[in-house]
Design a protein around this motif. Sequence first.
Motif, PDB file in Angstrom:
ATOM      1  N   GLY A 239       0.778  -1.238   0.000  1.00 19.80           N
ATOM      2  CA  GLY A 239       0.000   0.000   0.000  1.00 19.80           C
ATOM      3  C   GLY A 239       0.804   1.279   0.000  1.00 19.80           C
ATOM      4  N   TYR A 240       2.101   1.193  -0.291  1.00 22.45           N
ATOM      5  CA  TYR A 240       2.911   2.416  -0.372  1.00 22.45           C
ATOM      6  C   TYR A 240       2.632   3.132  -1.688  1.00 22.45           C
ATOM      7  CZ  TYR A 240       5.828   0.954   3.590  1.00 22.45           C
ATOM      8  OH  TYR A 240       6.277   0.589   4.831  1.00 22.45           O
ATOM      9  N   GLN A 241       2.668   4.456  -1.647  1.00 19.57           N
ATOM     10  CA  GLN A 241       2.564   5.290  -2.836  1.00 19.57           C
ATOM     11  C   GLN A 241       3.913   5.970  -3.048  1.00 19.57           C
ATOM     12  OE1 GLN A 241      -1.371   7.547  -2.913  1.00 19.57           O
ATOM     13  NE2 GLN A 241      -1.236   6.971  -0.764  1.00 19.57           N
ATOM     14  N   HIS A 242       4.494   5.783  -4.227  1.00 18.94           N
ATOM     15  CA  HIS A 242       5.831   6.319  -4.478  1.00 18.94           C
ATOM     16  C   HIS A 242       5.760   7.697  -5.110  1.00 18.94           C
ATOM     17  CE1 HIS A 242       6.801   1.957  -4.094  1.00 18.94           C
ATOM     18  NE2 HIS A 242       7.749   2.479  -3.353  1.00 18.94           N
ATOM     19  N   VAL A 243       6.664   8.539  -4.682  1.00 17.53           N
ATOM     20  CA  VAL A 243       6.705   9.928  -5.146  1.00 17.53           C
ATOM     21  C   VAL A 243       8.125  10.250  -5.606  1.00 17.53           C
ATOM     22  CG1 VAL A 243       4.861  10.597  -3.560  1.00 17.53           C
ATOM     23  CG2 VAL A 243       7.250  10.832  -2.841  1.00 17.53           C
ATOM     24  N   MET A 244       8.278  11.432  -6.205  1.00 16.91           N
ATOM     25  CA  MET A 244       9.597  11.939  -6.546  1.00 16.91           C
ATOM     26  C   MET A 244       9.657  13.397  -6.118  1.00 16.91           C
ATOM     27  SD  MET A 244      11.637  12.058 -10.195  1.00 16.91           S
ATOM     28  CE  MET A 244      10.600  13.338 -10.914  1.00 16.91           C
ATOM     29  N   THR A 245      10.670  13.741  -5.349  1.00 20.71           N
ATOM     30  CA  THR A 245      10.801  15.108  -4.839  1.00 20.71           C
ATOM     31  C   THR A 245      12.191  15.646  -5.161  1.00 20.71           C
ATOM     32  OG1 THR A 245      11.477  14.253  -2.670  1.00 20.71           O
ATOM     33  CG2 THR A 245       9.139  14.708  -2.975  1.00 20.71           C
ATOM     34  N   PRO A 246      12.359  16.967  -5.155  1.00 24.55           N
ATOM     35  CA  PRO A 246      13.641  17.561  -5.569  1.00 24.55           C
ATOM     36  C   PRO A 246      14.762  17.330  -4.572  1.00 24.55           C
ATOM     37  CG  PRO A 246      12.119  19.266  -4.849  1.00 24.55           C
ATOM     38  CD  PRO A 246      11.330  17.999  -4.901  1.00 24.55           C
ATOM     39  N   CYS A 247      15.988  17.428  -5.091  1.00 19.28           N
ATOM     40  CA  CYS A 247      17.178  17.184  -4.271  1.00 19.28           C
ATOM     41  C   CYS A 247      17.581  18.408  -3.454  1.00 19.28           C
ATOM     42  CB  CYS A 247      18.362  16.777  -5.155  1.00 19.28           C
ATOM     43  SG  CYS A 247      18.088  15.217  -6.002  1.00 19.28           S
ATOM     44  N   VAL A 248      16.876  19.507  -3.605  1.00 14.83           N
ATOM     45  CA  VAL A 248      17.171  20.716  -2.848  1.00 14.83           C
ATOM     46  C   VAL A 248      15.915  21.185  -2.139  1.00 14.83           C
ATOM     47  CG1 VAL A 248      19.015  21.450  -4.412  1.00 14.83           C
ATOM     48  CG2 VAL A 248      16.680  22.256  -4.794  1.00 14.83           C
ATOM     49  N   GLY A 249      16.108  22.042  -1.171  1.00 18.95           N
ATOM     50  CA  GLY A 249      15.002  22.675  -0.473  1.00 18.95           C
ATOM     51  C   GLY A 249      15.481  23.993   0.095  1.00 18.95           C
ATOM     52  N   THR A 250      14.578  24.849   0.456  1.00 17.29           N
ATOM     53  CA  THR A 250      14.973  26.130   1.025  1.00 17.29           C
ATOM     54  C   THR A 250      15.477  25.937   2.455  1.00 17.29           C
ATOM     55  OG1 THR A 250      12.807  26.636   1.952  1.00 17.29           O
ATOM     56  CG2 THR A 250      13.209  27.299  -0.353  1.00 17.29           C
ATOM     57  N   VAL A 251      16.303  26.845   2.876  1.00 16.55           N
ATOM     58  CA  VAL A 251      16.761  26.823   4.263  1.00 16.55           C
ATOM     59  C   VAL A 251      15.571  26.920   5.209  1.00 16.55           C
ATOM     60  CG1 VAL A 251      18.057  28.121   6.008  1.00 16.55           C
ATOM     61  CG2 VAL A 251      19.077  27.696   3.754  1.00 16.55           C
ATOM     62  N   ASP A 252      14.555  27.675   4.814  1.00 16.48           N
ATOM     63  CA  ASP A 252      13.360  27.811   5.667  1.00 16.48           C
ATOM     64  C   ASP A 252      12.676  26.461   5.880  1.00 16.48           C
ATOM     65  OD1 ASP A 252      13.721  30.503   6.024  1.00 16.48           O
ATOM     66  OD2 ASP A 252      12.333  31.107   4.428  1.00 16.48           O
ATOM     67  N   LEU A 253      12.700  25.601   4.862  1.00 11.79           N
ATOM     68  CA  LEU A 253      12.119  24.262   5.014  1.00 11.79           C
ATOM     69  C   LEU A 253      12.817  23.511   6.138  1.00 11.79           C
ATOM     70  CD1 LEU A 253      10.226  22.008   3.849  1.00 11.79           C
ATOM     71  CD2 LEU A 253      12.171  21.315   2.439  1.00 11.79           C
ATOM     72  N   TYR A 254      14.140  23.619   6.172  1.00 10.46           N
ATOM     73  CA  TYR A 254      14.911  22.880   7.173  1.00 10.46           C
ATOM     74  C   TYR A 254      14.941  23.591   8.522  1.00 10.46           C
ATOM     75  CZ  TYR A 254      16.021  19.831   3.376  1.00 10.46           C
ATOM     76  OH  TYR A 254      15.895  18.948   2.345  1.00 10.46           O
ATOM     77  N   ARG A 255      14.679  24.877   8.508  1.00  6.68           N
ATOM     78  CA  ARG A 255      14.466  25.562   9.806  1.00  6.68           C
ATOM     79  C   ARG A 255      13.168  25.066  10.433  1.00  6.68           C
ATOM     80  NH1 ARG A 255      16.534  30.711   7.474  1.00  6.68           N
ATOM     81  NH2 ARG A 255      18.559  31.120   8.454  1.00  6.68           N
ATOM     82  N   VAL A 279      19.519  24.534   0.052  1.00  2.00           N
ATOM     83  CA  VAL A 279      20.536  23.559   0.431  1.00  2.00           C
ATOM     84  C   VAL A 279      20.232  22.223  -0.237  1.00  2.00           C
ATOM     85  CG1 VAL A 279      21.220  24.545   2.655  1.00  2.00           C
ATOM     86  CG2 VAL A 279      19.241  23.021   2.534  1.00  2.00           C
ATOM     87  N   LEU A 280      21.306  21.451  -0.499  1.00  2.99           N
ATOM     88  CA  LEU A 280      21.115  20.066  -0.911  1.00  2.99           C
ATOM     89  C   LEU A 280      20.530  19.305   0.269  1.00  2.99           C
ATOM     90  CD1 LEU A 280      24.534  19.508  -2.716  1.00  2.99           C
ATOM     91  CD2 LEU A 280      22.285  19.581  -3.818  1.00  2.99           C
ATOM     92  N   ARG A 281      19.518  18.511   0.014  1.00  2.00           N
ATOM     93  CA  ARG A 281      18.829  17.892   1.149  1.00  2.00           C
ATOM     94  C   ARG A 281      19.640  16.737   1.731  1.00  2.00           C
ATOM     95  NH1 ARG A 281      13.806  14.790  -1.828  1.00  2.00           N
ATOM     96  NH2 ARG A 281      15.043  13.326  -3.052  1.00  2.00           N
ATOM     97  N   PRO A 282      19.702  16.651   3.050  1.00  2.00           N
ATOM     98  CA  PRO A 282      20.372  15.523   3.698  1.00  2.00           C
ATOM     99  C   PRO A 282      19.415  14.353   3.928  1.00  2.00           C
ATOM    100  CG  PRO A 282      19.796  17.157   5.334  1.00  2.00           C
ATOM    101  CD  PRO A 282      19.346  17.709   4.011  1.00  2.00           C
ATOM    102  N   MET A 283      18.107  14.621   3.920  1.00  2.00           N
ATOM    103  CA  MET A 283      17.096  13.576   4.054  1.00  2.00           C
ATOM    104  C   MET A 283      15.793  14.095   3.457  1.00  2.00           C
ATOM    105  SD  MET A 283      17.662  15.290   7.028  1.00  2.00           S
ATOM    106  CE  MET A 283      18.660  14.140   7.965  1.00  2.00           C
ATOM    107  N   PRO A 286      11.232  16.366   5.303  1.00  2.00           N
ATOM    108  CA  PRO A 286      10.493  17.628   5.120  1.00  2.00           C
ATOM    109  C   PRO A 286       9.684  17.663   3.826  1.00  2.00           C
ATOM    110  CG  PRO A 286      12.718  18.070   5.882  1.00  2.00           C
ATOM    111  CD  PRO A 286      12.663  16.620   5.522  1.00  2.00           C
ATOM    112  N   HIS A 287      10.241  17.124   2.744  1.00  2.00           N
ATOM    113  CA  HIS A 287       9.505  17.094   1.481  1.00  2.00           C
ATOM    114  C   HIS A 287       8.240  16.238   1.605  1.00  2.00           C
ATOM    115  CE1 HIS A 287      13.527  18.333   0.198  1.00  2.00           C
ATOM    116  NE2 HIS A 287      12.995  18.756  -0.938  1.00  2.00           N
ATOM    117  N   HIS A 288       8.358  15.102   2.283  1.00  2.00           N
ATOM    118  CA  HIS A 288       7.207  14.216   2.415  1.00  2.00           C
ATOM    119  C   HIS A 288       6.156  14.814   3.351  1.00  2.00           C
ATOM    120  CE1 HIS A 288       9.509  10.361   0.999  1.00  2.00           C
ATOM    121  NE2 HIS A 288       9.560  11.358   0.131  1.00  2.00           N
ATOM    122  N   MET A 289       6.601  15.608   4.322  1.00  2.00           N
ATOM    123  CA  MET A 289       5.631  16.311   5.171  1.00  2.00           C
ATOM    124  C   MET A 289       4.782  17.260   4.321  1.00  2.00           C
ATOM    125  SD  MET A 289       6.287  15.184   8.262  1.00  2.00           S
ATOM    126  CE  MET A 289       7.566  13.992   8.667  1.00  2.00           C
TER     127      MET A 289
END
Length: 593
Positions: A239-255, A279-283, A286-289
């Motif tokens: 029942g997993y749904q697979h997605v694709m998200t970008p390799c970067v995100g804003t600093v505000d996302l990680y704040r 920033v290049l994402r380390p995990m 946040p994107h999945h949230m």
Amino acid sequence: MAEENKEFTFENEQYRQTYWHTCSHIMAQAVKRLWPEVKLAIGPSIKEGWYYDMDAPFAFTPDHMAQIEAEMKKICKEKLKLERFELPREEAIKFMEEKNEPYKVELIQDLPGDAHISFYKQGEFTDLCAGPHLDSTGRVKGNALKLLTCNAAYWRGDSNRETLQRIYGIAFPKKDELDAYLERLEEAKRRDHRKLGRELGLFMTSDLVGKGMPMFLPKGYTVWQILENYIKEKERKLGYQHVMTPCVGTVDLYRTSGHWDHYKENMFPAMEVEDESFVLRPMNCPHHMMIYANRPHSYRQLPVRIGEVAHDFRFEASGTLKGIERARHFCQNDAHLFVTPDQIKDEVAAVCDLIFDVYKDFNITDYRCVLSLRDPADKKKYHDDDEMWNKAESALREVLTELGIHFTEEIGEAAFYGPKLDVNVKPAVGGEYTLSTCQLDFCLPAKFHLQYADKNGEEQTPVVLHRAILGSLDRFMAYLIEETMGAFPCWLAPVQVKVLPVTDRAAEYAREISSYLDDHGFRVEVDERNEKIGKKIRETTLEKVPFMLVVGDRDMENKTVSVRTRAGEDLGAMSLEDFAAKLRDIVDNKTDK
């Protein structure tokens, strides 16, 4: 009496560390005897042995290491007594200045003004040290010690400071224990995935591309894709749904997620683009949230299981990089499960079932489960919410206990946002490490204001399970390479069959065989080189190809193939159809026979 004896054996961790710490002083004394101009930095015991950082006007070579070893053995035979004494801070500074040891002076200057500084003296040699140590250099067995390697190391781990030379050593109470340890090191070299990856053409690295940025070659990427498809198919069925998200995100996302405050040192520096910081994402959490937050949810829709094989980047120190096992770019088999509190137990159970099901497919049997908890004394390292931590830790502990999963607990190993179940594997060589993980998170859903409507229509905050089954595909592949020494199980091998024509006359028949097997979904190559068949067989065996089909005039006449395995078994002649059926059974059942 037996328990008392263990106090002074290598079964006792404290004694073992004391033994190795004494060895580091013996090594430093040997170096100073041979080259008085060398300046000493630090020399601690470590998990296996010891090291000492030194500032020398020359590069230590294997010949230098041999000289140091010989001098160490002399010092052991001299049975020098180790004597501890203390000096007030200012006297200690003056003492080290007179010995022209600037690194020791700096260490002392960092201590409080009223501190009493301890030293250890052995013969003519004295070193700054808190101890403890053995009472005599004679306690160390000179014939059971070995200097291993010499690497570069920054003073105090600061790349802007002096570059020192770090000499590593190991020692044991008995020579046969040293011999066994050295044999394990040789076995580790034979299994090293970096060596095998290069020999088998699986992946490569280039300093021009960047340290810690491995590139997968066709055969390696074939294995990588098989692993990706394998785990995605298992997840889809659950029942997993697979997605694709970008390799970067804003600093505000990680704040918002808290990574910027708790994980920044492991992230690449921010990039400024059009007045925004990225920033290049380390995990990927946040994107999945944000994907979950994209639309409203009812309790009837939970659990929501979002999966991704995602490219991540972490700025690992160059000294920790190791092929595809630990790199700055890697791909996680990541997923986030958004659940109600009542669903936690069933979803953790399903994650554990998936982990152990995968381990069966890969014949992974040597592992242990660890409940990783926060260190309450280190509030800066973790999200500061005692109530949340107590709730999360108790919930995960209770679930694992109810599921009957045997686990140990380790303080200080939690993620900054929540406790986790780590499944640590013990590889064929080297120390254990985490392969799979399942983390319980009450923190990030609240930070991102995630909600779902309960059966009364009231808004509630979901709980999130962060889980990775294969961990990163890169590390998992490194593990498999070292476990199998590159002889992947047939279903995973980049080339499953190699057809070896004995003569040029059989080349066309070999191509027909290859086409037939390719049409039936197998990975096959033909070796049409003008070489003797013995050489072709030897080289194909070294390439770890599971099956070789040797075809000559008789096979052409009888429409058969002569089957050999990489293990040297001669399975004789059989029809191509029978071989294909046999191979299909092996691949589908994930066996090699």
